[in-house]
Design an enzyme around this catalytic site. Structure first.
Site, mmCIF file in Angstrom:
data_model
loop_
_atom_site.group_PDB
_atom_site.id
_atom_site.type_symbol
_atom_site.label_atom_id
_atom_site.label_comp_id
_atom_site.label_asym_id
_atom_site.label_seq_id
_atom_site.Cartn_x
_atom_site.Cartn_y
_atom_site.Cartn_z
ATOM 1 N N ASN A 9 0.849 -1.186 0.000
ATOM 2 C CA ASN A 9 0.000 0.000 0.000
ATOM 3 C C ASN A 9 0.896 1.252 0.000
ATOM 4 O O ASN A 9 1.686 1.445 0.926
ATOM 5 C CB ASN A 9 -0.885 -0.058 1.255
ATOM 6 C CG ASN A 9 -1.847 1.084 1.304
ATOM 7 O OD1 ASN A 9 -1.454 2.210 1.017
ATOM 8 N ND2 ASN A 9 -3.084 0.828 1.664
ATOM 9 N N ASP A 11 -0.099 4.466 -0.098
ATOM 10 C CA ASP A 11 -0.764 5.694 0.364
ATOM 11 C C ASP A 11 0.150 6.566 1.217
ATOM 12 O O ASP A 11 0.114 7.797 1.143
ATOM 13 C CB ASP A 11 -1.970 5.369 1.255
ATOM 14 C CG ASP A 11 -3.047 4.607 0.533
ATOM 15 O OD1 ASP A 11 -2.967 4.468 -0.701
ATOM 16 O OD2 ASP A 11 -3.966 4.125 1.214
ATOM 17 N N HIS A 12 0.935 5.910 2.051
ATOM 18 C CA HIS A 12 1.706 6.659 3.051
ATOM 19 C C HIS A 12 2.862 7.418 2.418
ATOM 20 O O HIS A 12 3.336 8.404 2.967
ATOM 21 C CB HIS A 12 2.138 5.720 4.166
ATOM 22 C CG HIS A 12 0.959 4.956 4.687
ATOM 23 N ND1 HIS A 12 0.016 5.549 5.478
ATOM 24 C CD2 HIS A 12 0.507 3.708 4.411
ATOM 25 C CE1 HIS A 12 -0.956 4.673 5.710
ATOM 26 N NE2 HIS A 12 -0.684 3.556 5.066
ATOM 27 N N ARG A 20 4.297 18.519 1.654
ATOM 28 C CA ARG A 20 5.001 19.663 1.071
ATOM 29 C C ARG A 20 4.324 20.187 -0.206
ATOM 30 O O ARG A 20 4.756 21.175 -0.778
ATOM 31 C CB ARG A 20 6.438 19.249 0.715
ATOM 32 C CG ARG A 20 7.369 19.219 1.895
ATOM 33 C CD ARG A 20 7.674 20.650 2.344
ATOM 34 N NE ARG A 20 8.449 20.651 3.561
ATOM 35 C CZ ARG A 20 9.779 20.783 3.598
ATOM 36 N NH1 ARG A 20 10.484 20.897 2.495
ATOM 37 N NH2 ARG A 20 10.391 20.782 4.748
ATOM 38 N N HIS A 45 -5.403 3.671 -1.976
ATOM 39 C CA HIS A 45 -6.747 4.055 -1.516
ATOM 40 C C HIS A 45 -7.039 5.473 -1.977
ATOM 41 O O HIS A 45 -6.405 6.424 -1.512
ATOM 42 C CB HIS A 45 -6.764 3.960 0.021
ATOM 43 C CG HIS A 45 -8.110 4.207 0.638
ATOM 44 N ND1 HIS A 45 -8.342 4.019 1.981
ATOM 45 C CD2 HIS A 45 -9.287 4.622 0.117
ATOM 46 C CE1 HIS A 45 -9.607 4.308 2.249
ATOM 47 N NE2 HIS A 45 -10.202 4.683 1.139
ATOM 48 N N ARG A 47 -9.229 8.266 -1.499
ATOM 49 C CA ARG A 47 -10.251 8.727 -0.563
ATOM 50 C C ARG A 47 -11.040 9.879 -1.156
ATOM 51 O O ARG A 47 -10.523 10.632 -1.975
ATOM 52 C CB ARG A 47 -9.610 9.195 0.747
ATOM 53 C CG ARG A 47 -9.280 8.067 1.676
ATOM 54 C CD ARG A 47 -8.748 8.600 2.988
ATOM 55 N NE ARG A 47 -8.642 7.528 3.945
ATOM 56 C CZ ARG A 47 -9.581 7.240 4.851
ATOM 57 N NH1 ARG A 47 -10.673 7.971 4.946
ATOM 58 N NH2 ARG A 47 -9.426 6.230 5.666
ATOM 59 N N ARG A 51 -6.782 12.780 0.517
ATOM 60 C CA ARG A 51 -5.745 13.195 1.481
ATOM 61 C C ARG A 51 -4.396 12.555 1.193
ATOM 62 O O ARG A 51 -3.385 13.028 1.641
ATOM 63 C CB ARG A 51 -6.190 12.883 2.904
ATOM 64 C CG ARG A 51 -6.164 11.424 3.243
ATOM 65 C CD ARG A 51 -6.436 11.199 4.703
ATOM 66 N NE ARG A 51 -7.807 11.443 5.050
ATOM 67 C CZ ARG A 51 -8.415 10.852 6.082
ATOM 68 N NH1 ARG A 51 -7.743 10.027 6.844
ATOM 69 N NH2 ARG A 51 -9.672 11.080 6.341
ATOM 70 N N GLU A 72 -8.400 0.692 -3.533
ATOM 71 C CA GLU A 72 -9.309 0.731 -2.376
ATOM 72 C C GLU A 72 -10.160 1.978 -2.480
ATOM 73 O O GLU A 72 -9.636 3.062 -2.787
ATOM 74 C CB GLU A 72 -8.520 0.844 -1.079
ATOM 75 C CG GLU A 72 -7.905 -0.408 -0.602
ATOM 76 C CD GLU A 72 -7.120 -0.151 0.676
ATOM 77 O OE1 GLU A 72 -7.342 0.876 1.355
ATOM 78 O OE2 GLU A 72 -6.260 -0.954 0.963
ATOM 79 N N THR A 103 -8.644 3.458 7.933
ATOM 80 C CA THR A 103 -9.897 2.709 7.803
ATOM 81 C C THR A 103 -10.196 1.968 9.104
ATOM 82 O O THR A 103 -9.517 1.003 9.448
ATOM 83 C CB THR A 103 -9.793 1.711 6.626
ATOM 84 O OG1 THR A 103 -9.217 2.389 5.518
ATOM 85 C CG2 THR A 103 -11.157 1.174 6.267
ATOM 86 N N GLU A 153 -11.474 -9.204 2.163
ATOM 87 C CA GLU A 153 -10.218 -8.924 2.871
ATOM 88 C C GLU A 153 -10.565 -8.777 4.344
ATOM 89 O O GLU A 153 -11.420 -7.962 4.708
ATOM 90 C CB GLU A 153 -9.545 -7.654 2.331
ATOM 91 C CG GLU A 153 -8.247 -7.362 3.080
ATOM 92 C CD GLU A 153 -7.381 -6.296 2.418
ATOM 93 O OE1 GLU A 153 -7.431 -6.128 1.184
ATOM 94 O OE2 GLU A 153 -6.652 -5.618 3.170
ATOM 95 N N HIS A 192 -4.103 -4.674 7.345
ATOM 96 C CA HIS A 192 -4.240 -3.519 8.233
ATOM 97 C C HIS A 192 -3.425 -3.730 9.504
ATOM 98 O O HIS A 192 -3.700 -4.647 10.278
ATOM 99 C CB HIS A 192 -5.685 -3.190 8.613
ATOM 100 C CG HIS A 192 -5.848 -1.712 8.895
ATOM 101 N ND1 HIS A 192 -5.407 -1.125 10.044
ATOM 102 C CD2 HIS A 192 -6.353 -0.704 8.132
ATOM 103 C CE1 HIS A 192 -5.653 0.173 10.003
ATOM 104 N NE2 HIS A 192 -6.216 0.459 8.843
ATOM 105 N N GLY A 214 1.065 -1.565 4.347
ATOM 106 C CA GLY A 214 1.577 -0.264 3.938
ATOM 107 C C GLY A 214 2.285 0.494 5.029
ATOM 108 O O GLY A 214 3.492 0.687 5.004
HETATM 109 N N1 PXP Z 1 -6.055 -3.199 3.515
HETATM 110 C C1 PXP Z 1 -6.993 -2.225 3.585
HETATM 111 C C2 PXP Z 1 -8.354 -2.519 3.055
HETATM 112 C C3 PXP Z 1 -6.679 -0.957 4.106
HETATM 113 O O1 PXP Z 1 -7.630 0.004 4.181
HETATM 114 C C4 PXP Z 1 -5.365 -0.705 4.529
HETATM 115 C C5 PXP Z 1 -4.994 0.655 5.033
HETATM 116 O O2 PXP Z 1 -5.165 1.609 4.029
HETATM 117 C C6 PXP Z 1 -4.417 -1.739 4.415
HETATM 118 C C7 PXP Z 1 -4.801 -2.978 3.937
HETATM 119 C C8 PXP Z 1 -2.997 -1.546 4.842
HETATM 120 O O3 PXP Z 1 -2.941 -1.262 6.201
HETATM 121 P P1 PXP Z 1 -1.577 -0.713 6.820
HETATM 122 O O4 PXP Z 1 -1.250 0.545 6.110
HETATM 123 O O5 PXP Z 1 -1.912 -0.525 8.256
HETATM 124 O O6 PXP Z 1 -0.542 -1.779 6.599
#
Ligand code: PXP
Length: 249
Positions: A9, A11-12, A20, A45, A47, A51, A72, A103, A153, A192, A214
């Protein structure tokens, strides 16, 4: 036994970029790095408030990735329209509340069967494999079958944050749900909060076929990579002071 895939993932990485407002660090580049290291897929993801991942990230991931993209998203008309245009390999429907940090909890599939049946159908029509992000709960598993989702999932957040006997109980719930999903004919993923400590017992559940991870990995990569980039910066500074040609790469 199902082979076990790893979806990363990104996203981070986008969260850091957005702090920035520029283009660095690029989540798509991070996706390529993860794939180069052996990841089997990429998760992102989109959103409602954008964000972290943005529309243009999704477009680039769809264009550039040679591995499956798992998008996602909430089951809203806007998101379903975006997914139908981009046709990612997979769509994972998640609950989304604007004020949440991440989430929180799984989707209440049993409580919104008609809406989710329509969403699953609309996404399947354009070729995406739909998964539903749910708690390890038999009621939600039965409902996932009823709305026509081929994949679920399981939310591993409670297991990851629990300790001692509480964690054992959460683990048993996940293991039971993964076995039940298998009996129901559902492909079963999990994710997650997973980290190096918590992944072992989850990865050993033989009916799981994919883990999506992630936050921990992006955080851990800071510590793995920081020494190398500090060293590189020092070399560049020293070369500049010595009047040597400075190349950033
Ligand atoms: N699976 C789903 C459906 C999620 O929403 C997330 C978090 O965005 C993850 C997996 C990954 O979770 P984490 O970032 O805590 O590893």
């Amino acid at each position: 036994m199902s082979p076990l895939r790893l979806g990363i993932n990104v996203d981070h990485v986008a969260t850091i970029r957005n702090a920035r407002g520029g283009t660095h660090p690029d989540p798509v580049r991070a996706a390529h790095t993860a794939v180069g290291a052996g990841a089997h897929g990429i998760t992102a993801h989109l959103r409602e408030d954008r964000r972290h991942i943005r529309d243009e990230d999704v477009a680039r991931l769809v264009d550039e990735l040679k591995v499956p993209l798992n998008l996602e998203m909430a089951a809203t008309a806007e998101m379903i329209g975006i997914a139908r245009r981009h046709r990612p390999h997979a769509v994972c429907l998640v609950p989304e509340r604007r004020e949440e940090v991440t989430t929180e909890g799984g989707l209440d599939v049993a409580g919104q069967r008609d809406r989710l049946r329509d969403a699953c159908q609309a996404l399947a029509e354009t070729g995406s494999r739909v998964s539903l992000f749910i708690e390890a709960d038999p009621v939600q598993l039965e409902a996932a079958v009823a709305v026509g989702a081929p994949v679920v999932e399981l939310h591993t957040g409670s297991y990851c944050s629990a300790r001692g006997p509480g964690q054992d109980r959460e683990f048993a719930r996940l293991a039971d749900a993964a076995a039940r999903a298998d009996r129901l004919g559902l492909e079963c993923h999990a994710g997650h909060g997973l980290d190096f400590e918590t992944v072992g017992r989850i990865a050993a559940i033989t009916t799981l076929s994919e883990l999506n991870i992630g936050h921990f990995l992006v955080g851990a990569a800071v510590f793995t990579g920081l020494a190398e980039v500090v060293g590189r910066m020092l070399l560049l500074m020293e070369a500049a002071r010595a009047g040597a040609p400075v190349t950033a790469r």
